[in-house]
Write a protein that holds these residues in place. Structure first.
Motif, mmCIF file in Angstrom:
data_model
loop_
_atom_site.group_PDB
_atom_site.id
_atom_site.type_symbol
_atom_site.label_atom_id
_atom_site.label_comp_id
_atom_site.label_asym_id
_atom_site.label_seq_id
_atom_site.Cartn_x
_atom_site.Cartn_y
_atom_site.Cartn_z
ATOM 1 N N GLN A 1 33.210 32.976 37.029
ATOM 2 C CA GLN A 1 33.184 33.173 38.471
ATOM 3 C C GLN A 1 32.756 34.599 38.816
ATOM 4 O O GLN A 1 33.202 35.558 38.194
ATOM 5 C CB GLN A 1 34.579 32.889 39.041
ATOM 6 N N GLN A 2 31.885 34.727 39.797
ATOM 7 C CA GLN A 2 31.432 36.049 40.225
ATOM 8 C C GLN A 2 32.579 36.818 40.871
ATOM 9 O O GLN A 2 33.228 36.319 41.789
ATOM 10 C CB GLN A 2 30.278 35.921 41.226
ATOM 11 N N ARG A 3 32.839 38.032 40.383
ATOM 12 C CA ARG A 3 33.916 38.852 40.934
ATOM 13 C C ARG A 3 33.422 39.660 42.125
ATOM 14 O O ARG A 3 32.292 40.149 42.147
ATOM 15 C CB ARG A 3 34.468 39.812 39.873
ATOM 16 N N TYR A 4 34.298 39.808 43.106
ATOM 17 C CA TYR A 4 34.041 40.671 44.260
ATOM 18 C C TYR A 4 35.244 41.578 44.443
ATOM 19 O O TYR A 4 36.341 41.114 44.757
ATOM 20 C CB TYR A 4 33.813 39.841 45.532
ATOM 21 N N SER B 1 31.104 44.375 41.913
ATOM 22 C CA SER B 1 31.565 43.348 40.975
ATOM 23 C C SER B 1 32.755 43.802 40.144
ATOM 24 O O SER B 1 33.350 43.006 39.428
ATOM 25 C CB SER B 1 30.420 42.943 40.038
ATOM 26 N N ASN B 2 33.119 45.098 40.207
ATOM 27 C CA ASN B 2 34.297 45.570 39.474
ATOM 28 C C ASN B 2 34.850 46.835 40.124
ATOM 29 O O ASN B 2 34.216 47.424 41.012
ATOM 30 C CB ASN B 2 33.989 45.786 37.982
ATOM 31 N N ASP C 1 33.795 33.795 48.476
ATOM 32 C CA ASP C 1 32.414 33.487 48.832
ATOM 33 C C ASP C 1 32.167 31.997 49.022
ATOM 34 O O ASP C 1 31.137 31.592 49.568
ATOM 35 C CB ASP C 1 31.451 34.052 47.774
ATOM 36 N N THR D 1 37.505 37.772 44.986
ATOM 37 C CA THR D 1 36.867 36.761 44.142
ATOM 38 C C THR D 1 37.237 35.364 44.624
ATOM 39 O O THR D 1 38.415 35.058 44.857
ATOM 40 C CB THR D 1 37.302 36.935 42.677
ATOM 41 N N GLY D 2 36.233 34.515 44.779
ATOM 42 C CA GLY D 2 36.442 33.135 45.231
ATOM 43 C C GLY D 2 36.277 32.963 46.727
ATOM 44 O O GLY D 2 36.083 31.843 47.213
ATOM 45 N N ASP E 1 40.834 42.328 45.771
ATOM 46 C CA ASP E 1 40.125 41.332 44.963
ATOM 47 C C ASP E 1 39.779 40.152 45.872
ATOM 48 O O ASP E 1 40.656 39.417 46.322
ATOM 49 C CB ASP E 1 41.001 40.868 43.795
#
Length: 395
Positions: A4-7, A146-147, A116, A113-114, A111
């Protein structure tokens, strides 16, 4: 299946202490402002962008800062206001973000992530920033990446009062033209070593092999090589992980001996403050609890300037005790709790005699670490006490 792409978003309140002072005194706006201790022995806790143009920076001795910028306006600092505004921002973020870390009094990681799958993370973050500005009137910058490492570096590039999105896959391109000192953890000594090896920019690290970097800096060279390629696995630590540190003492005999009770209160406050420093935390709230022989329990708490110091916590604990205690009544149990914990303890120590006082606490803690928590105590606590301590760290 692809990961999964991290944001990860990083928010940082711009020149936080100065910004709060300007809010409280608009006449300071546009001036070279220094927040900190005395002219002779103090340290710069924060400085305005106008002061930075003269080479002034935080943690600089105040005397040197005033030599560089003689026209600077020195503000002693209303530290209670910093705690209040920090909590205000924390509450806004906590109400909206699914997962966030309060890295310090003025710095946050989120965080996303998810998210999107449901909406645009960048637009969501822009709107959150706008909410913070509207409600607090404080300038704040952020970066989405992304990190955590990329987000933190990018936030510095977005300042003052701006924002940036480093698109996934563009990490190496973003880092390349930046100087090596922009990498978190690269201090002046390491930067000098890299310069002597012909490495001035982050792209210079990325263009070398791991083995070449290890030849310059050993194992740390390999770590920098990975960072130069935009790789970082650090996770956002949930803010609620460490809520409080507390200790309680149930006495063998109920007592109304106030000298003894105050002695115990000081000892217990020292104990939780020591635990706080070991965890490298600051506390923003202190609670004192008293229990009477009939098991009636009363407690009182107060928000405080973020601190880890005994000499700042003990007077507040005593004041709470005097407001709570019903004279002439015996006490069965006493407790002290520190809560509203945050990281980066050194941020609470940039005022008068900071370095001297911090070194004193480090020395005291070193003795306690070696010989036990009771090896050093304030004179008031030496009087004999019956101890049945119950120490707690709430999850």
């Amino acid at each position: 299946m692809q990961p999964q792409q991290r944001y990860i978003a990083h928010f940082d309140l711009d020149s936080f202490f100065v910004s709060v002072e300007v809010l409280n005194n608009p006449a300071l706006k546009g001036l070279p402002v220094l927040v900190g201790g005395s002219r002779e022995r103090g340290v710069v806790a924060a400085c305005s962008y106008e002061a930075r143009k003269f080479g002034v920076h935080s943690a600089m001795p105040m005397k040197k800062a005033l030599q560089l910028c003689p026209q600077a306006v020195l503000v002693r600092g209303t530290r209670g206001e910093y705690s209040r505004y920090s909590r205000m921002v924390t509450e806004i973020i906590a109400a909206k973000a699914p997962l966030f870390e309060k890295a310090s009094i003025d710095e946050f990681y989120l965080d996303l992530t998810g998210m999107d799958k449901f909406f645009n993370p960048y637009q969501w973050t822009i709107e959150l920033r706008q909410s913070i500005i509207e409600r607090t009137k404080l300038p704040i910058s952020f970066a989405l990446a992304s990190n955590k490492m990329i987000a933190k570096i990018a936030t510095d590039e977005a300042k003052p009062n701006g924002y940036i999105f480093v698109q996934p896959g563009m990490e190496k391109d973003f880092l390349g033209p930046l100087k090596v000192g922009k990498i978190p953890g690269v201090g002046k000594h390491t930067e000098e070593t890299l310069k002597n090896a012909g490495i001035f920019y982050i792209r210079d690290i990325a263009q070398r092999t791991v083995e070449q970097m290890e030849a310059v800096l050993g194992n740390y060279g390999a770590e920098l090589w990975h960072k130069a390629h935009g790789k970082h696995e650090g996770i956002v630590q949930p803010y609620h992980e460490a809520k409080s540190i507390s200790t309680e003492n149930t006495f063998h005999e109920n007592t109304d001996d106030e000298a003894f009770l105050l002695s115990e209160l000081v000892r217990m406050t020292e104990k939780v403050a020591y635990e706080l420093r070991q965890d490298e935390k600051l506390a923003g709230c202190i609670t004192v609890k008293l229990r009477y022989p009939n098991f009636e329990t009363t407690s009182r708490q107060v928000s405080i300037d973020y601190t880890f110091r005994d000499d700042e916590l003990i007077p507040v604990a005593k004041d709470l005790y005097h407001k709570l205690y019903r004279k002439g009544n015996k006490i069965r149990l006493m407790g002290v709790r520190l809560s509203d914990l945050t990281n980066h303890a050194m941020q609470g120590s940039l005022f008068d005699d900071a370095e001297k006082k911090n070194n004193l606490y480090k020395a005291i803690d070193a003795v306690k670490n070696k010989y036990g928590n009771y090896a050093l105590n304030k004179a008031r606590t030496i009087r004999g006490s019956d101890k049945e301590d119950k120490e707690e760290k709430e999850p």
